[in-house]
Design a protein around this motif. Structure first.
Motif, PDB file in Angstrom:
ATOM      1  N   ASP A 170       9.694  16.421 -53.500  1.00 26.27           N
ATOM      2  CA  ASP A 170      10.414  15.311 -54.121  1.00 26.27           C
ATOM      3  C   ASP A 170       9.582  14.033 -54.223  1.00 26.27           C
ATOM      4  O   ASP A 170       8.915  13.632 -53.274  1.00 26.27           O
ATOM      5  CB  ASP A 170      11.701  15.034 -53.336  1.00 26.27           C
ATOM      6  N   HIS A 184      18.289  15.425 -60.927  1.00 28.55           N
ATOM      7  CA  HIS A 184      17.142  15.726 -60.058  1.00 28.55           C
ATOM      8  C   HIS A 184      16.378  16.980 -60.522  1.00 28.55           C
ATOM      9  O   HIS A 184      15.145  17.034 -60.445  1.00 28.55           O
ATOM     10  CB  HIS A 184      17.642  15.906 -58.620  1.00 28.55           C
ATOM     11  N   MET A 239       8.272  12.018 -61.010  1.00 28.08           N
ATOM     12  CA  MET A 239       8.931  13.026 -61.853  1.00 28.08           C
ATOM     13  C   MET A 239      10.264  12.487 -62.399  1.00 28.08           C
ATOM     14  O   MET A 239      10.670  12.845 -63.502  1.00 28.08           O
ATOM     15  CB  MET A 239       9.136  14.330 -61.067  1.00 28.08           C
ATOM     16  N   SER A 270      12.932  25.090 -55.026  1.00 32.62           N
ATOM     17  CA  SER A 270      12.881  23.974 -54.077  1.00 32.62           C
ATOM     18  C   SER A 270      13.713  24.315 -52.850  1.00 32.62           C
ATOM     19  O   SER A 270      14.140  25.450 -52.675  1.00 32.62           O
ATOM     20  CB  SER A 270      13.400  22.704 -54.759  1.00 32.62           C
ATOM     21  N   HIS A 327      12.444  17.566 -61.634  1.00 32.54           N
ATOM     22  CA  HIS A 327      11.422  18.540 -61.226  1.00 32.54           C
ATOM     23  C   HIS A 327      10.712  19.130 -62.456  1.00 32.54           C
ATOM     24  O   HIS A 327       9.482  19.259 -62.464  1.00 32.54           O
ATOM     25  CB  HIS A 327      12.044  19.658 -60.389  1.00 32.54           C
TER      26      HIS A 327
END
Ligand code: KG4
Ligand code: ZN
Length: 320
Positions: A291, A110, A295, A135, A114
């Motif tokens: 989110d 994840h 990406m 984040s 980003h």
């Protein structure tokens, strides 16, 4: 084309991008309203909602892209870190879609996702650069050397920057998730009204928990009416302290590594004061800060695909 799927927290997201990084569709179904009354994300509720939303969201992304599954060449999906039950929904769906078409599957981290929000067209950035990832779950300074090559220079010792925004917003009675609300309110306030401390920790790390306590003490001393009149000043001063810490450390890290470019990604990259405070920096486009699956698909261009059917045994991971 690449189909991206993201379900690590409370956004159910699917996107379709081309091999050269053009976004054809980027659908995000936020569950924020569902969790707001609890003041945070309830993992079990998130998993169940992902299960309900993921198929319609994928269908909508394909529809928006004007594509069918026949035109998808691989599936990229968030494998971790995040809420384990939530991740498993996206991973299971990704496996099923890929397996049914005998496609390769790309498991994506994840946080790499980003960073990869910067690699999408029309303003794609090329490594090397110094990346500030801020984040709700993470605050990292990364020395990005190549598309799949990066080194962690600093991280938070306690709360993440987005978490600090959310906890501050909660103390100010702004609801959840409060980062964007606090940002909006801060525009009407005086950022010098309160002198909130920015913790100086050694190296290139961050610490935000003292700041949150300082805001708690400041609000506790005020009556309800006083809080109403000072709310914007508190928000502006609190935001100023977080932004100062982020900007200061990012600039120090850039100097230390000799990086000529700073890039900022993650939900907090949407913050207006942060964007104004680093005018020379490359910020992820607003729609790609919080989110999303574009990406993840973008990161899927640069990570190794697992060929059919070797990915069926892949597991999700909650933390790195
Ligand atoms: O990247 P993200 O969607 O989720 C994680 O991977 O954690 O980031 C969400 C975080 C939340 O804490 C939210 O309050 C914060 O980003 N955020 C903001 C703004 N927009 C979102 N924080 C400050 N200012 C904003 N404009
Ligand atoms: Zn995220």
């Amino acid at each position: 084309m690449i189909l991206g799927i993201e379900t690590s927290c409370d956004e159910t997201a699917a996107a379709v991008i081309t091999e050269d990084g053009h976004v054809r569709a980027n659908v995000v179904a936020s569950q924020a309203d569902l969790h707001a009354k609890y003041g945070g994300v309830v993992p079990e509720i998130a998993s169940r909602r992902h299960l309900e939303l993921i198929a319609p969201v994928i269908r909508e992304a394909l529809g928006e892209a004007g594509a069918t599954l026949d035109e998808i060449d691989r599936v990229a999906v968030t494998q971790g870190p995040g809420l384990i039950g939530a991740l498993l929904v996206g991973l299971a769906v990704a496996k099923a879609v890929a397996w049914s078409r005998r496609l390769p599957l790309v498991p994506v981290d994840h946080l790499q996702g980003h960073v990869a929000s910067l690699y999408l067209q029309p303003n794609a950035l090329e490594p090397p650069f110094l990346c500030l990832l801020a984040s709700g779950g993470h605050t990292l300074l990364l020395d990005v050397r190549g598309y799949a090559e990066q080194r962690v220079l600093g991280t938070t010792l306690d709360d993440a920057a987005g978490e600090a925004f959310d906890k501050g917003a909660r103390l100010l009675g702004l609801g959840y998730p409060g980062g964007r609300e606090l940002d909006r309110l801060a525009r009407d306030g005086d950022p010098t009204a309160y002198d909130f401390p920015v913790a100086r920790v050694p190296g290139l790390d961050f610490s935000f928990s003292g700041l949150k306590t300082a805001l708690l003490y400041a609000t506790r001393e005020l009556s309800r009416e006083e809080l109403d009149t000072r709310r914007a000043d508190l928000a502006a001063s609190y935001q100023r302290a977080i932004v100062r810490a982020l900007v200061g450390r990012a600039q120090e890290a850039a100097e230390l590594t000799g990086a000529t470019r700073i890039a900022v990604v993650g939900g907090v990259a949407a913050n207006s004061e942060l964007r104004e405070s680093l005018p020379g920096a490359a910020f992820a486009p607003l729609a790609l800060c919080t989110d999303n699956a574009a990406m993840i698909a973008s990161a899927g261009r640069f990570a190794d695909p697992v060929p059919y059917p070797g990915y069926l045994g892949l597991d999700a991971y909650a933390s790195r």
